[in-house]
Design a protein around this motif. Sequence first.
Motif, PDB file in Angstrom:
ATOM      1  N   ALA A 145      -7.281   7.140   3.566  1.00 29.00           N
ATOM      2  CA  ALA A 145      -8.208   7.126   2.427  1.00 29.00           C
ATOM      3  C   ALA A 145      -9.076   5.875   2.448  1.00 29.00           C
ATOM      4  CB  ALA A 145      -7.431   7.201   1.112  1.00 29.00           C
ATOM      5  N   LEU A 146      -8.495   4.730   2.794  1.00 28.74           N
ATOM      6  CA  LEU A 146      -9.276   3.496   2.881  1.00 28.74           C
ATOM      7  C   LEU A 146     -10.306   3.593   4.005  1.00 28.74           C
ATOM      8  CD1 LEU A 146      -9.889   0.611   2.009  1.00 28.74           C
ATOM      9  CD2 LEU A 146      -8.001  -0.153   3.479  1.00 28.74           C
ATOM     10  N   ARG A 147      -9.912   4.168   5.142  1.00 27.72           N
ATOM     11  CA  ARG A 147     -10.863   4.330   6.250  1.00 27.72           C
ATOM     12  C   ARG A 147     -12.030   5.216   5.822  1.00 27.72           C
ATOM     13  NH1 ARG A 147      -7.984   6.552  10.626  1.00 27.72           N
ATOM     14  NH2 ARG A 147      -8.509   8.591   9.802  1.00 27.72           N
ATOM     15  N   GLN A 148     -11.752   6.282   5.090  1.00 25.63           N
ATOM     16  CA  GLN A 148     -12.832   7.140   4.600  1.00 25.63           C
ATOM     17  C   GLN A 148     -13.763   6.365   3.675  1.00 25.63           C
ATOM     18  OE1 GLN A 148     -10.809  10.518   2.893  1.00 25.63           O
ATOM     19  NE2 GLN A 148     -10.657  11.575   4.861  1.00 25.63           N
ATOM     20  N   GLU A 149     -13.193   5.514   2.839  1.00 20.30           N
ATOM     21  CA  GLU A 149     -14.011   4.697   1.944  1.00 20.30           C
ATOM     22  C   GLU A 149     -14.877   3.716   2.744  1.00 20.30           C
ATOM     23  OE1 GLU A 149     -13.429   1.568  -1.731  1.00 20.30           O
ATOM     24  OE2 GLU A 149     -11.771   2.921  -1.234  1.00 20.30           O
ATOM     25  N   MET A 150     -14.297   3.101   3.773  1.00 21.97           N
ATOM     26  CA  MET A 150     -15.060   2.188   4.635  1.00 21.97           C
ATOM     27  C   MET A 150     -16.196   2.939   5.331  1.00 21.97           C
ATOM     28  SD  MET A 150     -12.106  -0.032   6.529  1.00 21.97           S
ATOM     29  CE  MET A 150     -11.195  -1.332   5.725  1.00 21.97           C
ATOM     30  N   GLN A 151     -15.892   4.138   5.820  1.00 23.16           N
ATOM     31  CA  GLN A 151     -16.912   4.945   6.493  1.00 23.16           C
ATOM     32  C   GLN A 151     -18.044   5.297   5.535  1.00 23.16           C
ATOM     33  OE1 GLN A 151     -14.270   8.031   7.946  1.00 23.16           O
ATOM     34  NE2 GLN A 151     -14.365   7.233  10.039  1.00 23.16           N
ATOM     35  N   ALA A 152     -17.701   5.700   4.320  1.00 20.04           N
ATOM     36  CA  ALA A 152     -18.714   6.066   3.322  1.00 20.04           C
ATOM     37  C   ALA A 152     -19.597   4.878   2.969  1.00 20.04           C
ATOM     38  CB  ALA A 152     -18.047   6.629   2.072  1.00 20.04           C
ATOM     39  N   ALA A 153     -19.025   3.674   3.003  1.00 23.81           N
ATOM     40  CA  ALA A 153     -19.785   2.464   2.682  1.00 23.81           C
ATOM     41  C   ALA A 153     -20.572   1.937   3.881  1.00 23.81           C
ATOM     42  CB  ALA A 153     -18.838   1.382   2.169  1.00 23.81           C
ATOM     43  N   GLY A 154     -20.382   2.546   5.059  1.00 24.79           N
ATOM     44  CA  GLY A 154     -21.072   2.079   6.267  1.00 24.79           C
ATOM     45  C   GLY A 154     -20.458   0.823   6.849  1.00 24.79           C
ATOM     46  N   ALA A 155     -19.236   0.487   6.456  1.00 23.67           N
ATOM     47  CA  ALA A 155     -18.581  -0.737   6.929  1.00 23.67           C
ATOM     48  C   ALA A 155     -17.697  -0.498   8.145  1.00 23.67           C
ATOM     49  CB  ALA A 155     -17.741  -1.356   5.805  1.00 23.67           C
ATOM     50  N   TRP A 156     -17.143   0.706   8.275  1.00 23.69           N
ATOM     51  CA  TRP A 156     -16.178   0.994   9.329  1.00 23.69           C
ATOM     52  C   TRP A 156     -16.877   1.114  10.672  1.00 23.69           C
ATOM     53  CZ3 TRP A 156     -15.145   5.090  12.726  1.00 23.69           C
ATOM     54  CH2 TRP A 156     -13.861   5.119  13.273  1.00 23.69           C
ATOM     55  N   VAL A 157     -16.324   0.444  11.698  1.00 18.98           N
ATOM     56  CA  VAL A 157     -16.835   0.552  13.065  1.00 18.98           C
ATOM     57  C   VAL A 157     -15.816   1.280  13.936  1.00 18.98           C
ATOM     58  CG1 VAL A 157     -17.588  -0.720  15.126  1.00 18.98           C
ATOM     59  CG2 VAL A 157     -18.220  -1.547  12.839  1.00 18.98           C
ATOM     60  N   PHE A 158     -14.572   0.820  13.895  1.00 17.91           N
ATOM     61  CA  PHE A 158     -13.535   1.366  14.770  1.00 17.91           C
ATOM     62  C   PHE A 158     -12.188   0.876  14.273  1.00 17.91           C
ATOM     63  CE2 PHE A 158     -10.789   1.040  18.549  1.00 17.91           C
ATOM     64  CZ  PHE A 158     -10.870   2.337  19.026  1.00 17.91           C
ATOM     65  N   SER A 159     -11.144   1.672  14.479  1.00 17.92           N
ATOM     66  CA  SER A 159      -9.798   1.212  14.152  1.00 17.92           C
ATOM     67  C   SER A 159      -8.796   1.890  15.065  1.00 17.92           C
ATOM     68  CB  SER A 159      -9.458   1.484  12.690  1.00 17.92           C
ATOM     69  OG  SER A 159      -9.461   2.866  12.417  1.00 17.92           O
ATOM     70  N   GLY A 160      -7.616   1.311  15.146  1.00 14.32           N
ATOM     71  CA  GLY A 160      -6.582   1.911  15.968  1.00 14.32           C
ATOM     72  C   GLY A 160      -5.249   1.235  15.763  1.00 14.32           C
ATOM     73  N   GLY A 161      -4.202   1.991  15.997  1.00 13.84           N
ATOM     74  CA  GLY A 161      -2.847   1.466  15.972  1.00 13.84           C
ATOM     75  C   GLY A 161      -2.358   1.301  17.400  1.00 13.84           C
ATOM     76  N   LEU A 162      -1.468   0.365  17.598  1.00 16.68           N
ATOM     77  CA  LEU A 162      -0.976   0.062  18.941  1.00 16.68           C
ATOM     78  C   LEU A 162       0.493   0.426  19.078  1.00 16.68           C
ATOM     79  CD1 LEU A 162      -2.607  -3.470  19.247  1.00 16.68           C
ATOM     80  CD2 LEU A 162      -3.446  -1.318  20.220  1.00 16.68           C
ATOM     81  N   HIS A 163       0.898   0.744  20.310  1.00 13.90           N
ATOM     82  CA  HIS A 163       2.318   0.942  20.608  1.00 13.90           C
ATOM     83  C   HIS A 163       3.026  -0.400  20.468  1.00 13.90           C
ATOM     84  CE1 HIS A 163       2.353   5.108  22.026  1.00 13.90           C
ATOM     85  NE2 HIS A 163       1.148   4.861  22.526  1.00 13.90           N
ATOM     86  N   ASP A 164       4.355  -0.380  20.488  1.00 11.71           N
ATOM     87  CA  ASP A 164       5.145  -1.597  20.388  1.00 11.71           C
ATOM     88  C   ASP A 164       4.706  -2.624  21.430  1.00 11.71           C
ATOM     89  OD1 ASP A 164       8.280   0.126  19.728  1.00 11.71           O
ATOM     90  OD2 ASP A 164       6.655  -0.433  18.392  1.00 11.71           O
ATOM     91  N   ALA A 165       4.919  -3.893  21.110  1.00 17.02           N
ATOM     92  CA  ALA A 165       4.541  -4.981  22.021  1.00 17.02           C
ATOM     93  C   ALA A 165       5.264  -4.874  23.357  1.00 17.02           C
ATOM     94  CB  ALA A 165       4.829  -6.323  21.365  1.00 17.02           C
ATOM     95  N   SER A 166       6.429  -4.249  23.370  1.00 23.72           N
ATOM     96  CA  SER A 166       7.174  -4.094  24.626  1.00 23.72           C
ATOM     97  C   SER A 166       6.426  -3.222  25.634  1.00 23.72           C
ATOM     98  CB  SER A 166       8.563  -3.515  24.361  1.00 23.72           C
ATOM     99  OG  SER A 166       8.445  -2.211  23.812  1.00 23.72           O
ATOM    100  N   SER A 167       5.430  -2.468  25.180  1.00 25.27           N
ATOM    101  CA  SER A 167       4.655  -1.613  26.092  1.00 25.27           C
ATOM    102  C   SER A 167       3.502  -2.371  26.744  1.00 25.27           C
ATOM    103  CB  SER A 167       4.103  -0.398  25.335  1.00 25.27           C
ATOM    104  OG  SER A 167       3.102  -0.810  24.410  1.00 25.27           O
ATOM    105  N   ALA A 168       3.309  -3.624  26.380  1.00 18.82           N
ATOM    106  CA  ALA A 168       2.192  -4.416  26.902  1.00 18.82           C
ATOM    107  C   ALA A 168       2.392  -4.788  28.367  1.00 18.82           C
ATOM    108  CB  ALA A 168       2.012  -5.688  26.076  1.00 18.82           C
ATOM    109  N   THR A 169       1.290  -4.951  29.057  1.00 22.83           N
ATOM    110  CA  THR A 169       1.271  -5.490  30.413  1.00 22.83           C
ATOM    111  C   THR A 169       0.316  -6.677  30.396  1.00 22.83           C
ATOM    112  OG1 THR A 169       1.634  -3.295  31.335  1.00 22.83           O
ATOM    113  CG2 THR A 169       0.794  -4.977  32.837  1.00 22.83           C
ATOM    114  N   VAL A 170       0.754  -7.791  30.939  1.00 19.32           N
ATOM    115  CA  VAL A 170      -0.045  -9.019  30.932  1.00 19.32           C
ATOM    116  C   VAL A 170      -0.522  -9.304  32.346  1.00 19.32           C
ATOM    117  CG1 VAL A 170      -0.015 -11.493  30.437  1.00 19.32           C
ATOM    118  CG2 VAL A 170       1.286  -9.916  28.993  1.00 19.32           C
ATOM    119  N   LEU A 171      -1.813  -9.597  32.483  1.00 13.09           N
ATOM    120  CA  LEU A 171      -2.390  -9.980  33.760  1.00 13.09           C
ATOM    121  C   LEU A 171      -2.928 -11.394  33.632  1.00 13.09           C
ATOM    122  CD1 LEU A 171      -3.008  -6.773  33.228  1.00 13.09           C
ATOM    123  CD2 LEU A 171      -3.993  -7.009  35.501  1.00 13.09           C
ATOM    124  N   GLN A 172      -2.607 -12.243  34.628  1.00  5.08           N
ATOM    125  CA  GLN A 172      -3.058 -13.622  34.572  1.00  5.08           C
ATOM    126  C   GLN A 172      -3.415 -14.076  35.976  1.00  5.08           C
ATOM    127  OE1 GLN A 172      -0.250 -16.275  32.761  1.00  5.08           O
ATOM    128  NE2 GLN A 172      -1.789 -17.850  32.446  1.00  5.08           N
TER     129      GLN A 172
END
Length: 116
Positions: free
Chosen positions: A30-57
């Motif tokens: 509902a908040l995302r819909q409100e952001m979209q209606a106001a023209g404020a929303w650009v992009f959003s997303g949820g992430l898997h657990d941190a244990s799924s991360a891969t680090v490159l250095q």
Amino acid sequence: MNQYLISVYQPDGPPPPSIDLQKIMQDVAALRQEMQAAGAWVFSGGLHDASSATVLQSKGSQVLVTDGPYVEGKEHLGGFTIVRADDLDGALEWAKRTAQVIPLPIEVRPFRDEGH
């Protein structure tokens, strides 16, 4: 308009049973819909657990690849929303609304202007 990153930090492990994830997800939608209606929303997303991360250095001429999060900790980035706002105060208003529906720490950071 400037762009801001609204980050949600979540503790590692499953949520406590007292958390109603279904209600939180409905409120977030509902908040995302409100952001979209106001023209404020650009992009959003949820992430898997941190244990799924891969680090490159970079290590000289090689790139080291390791499993797991870059930073050891008890909380990690769990999701984010990018919003457009005239200024930090406008972004903070959206972040406050986010904090009202997600009972986790919320961080707001501005994107750098291109060329700076």
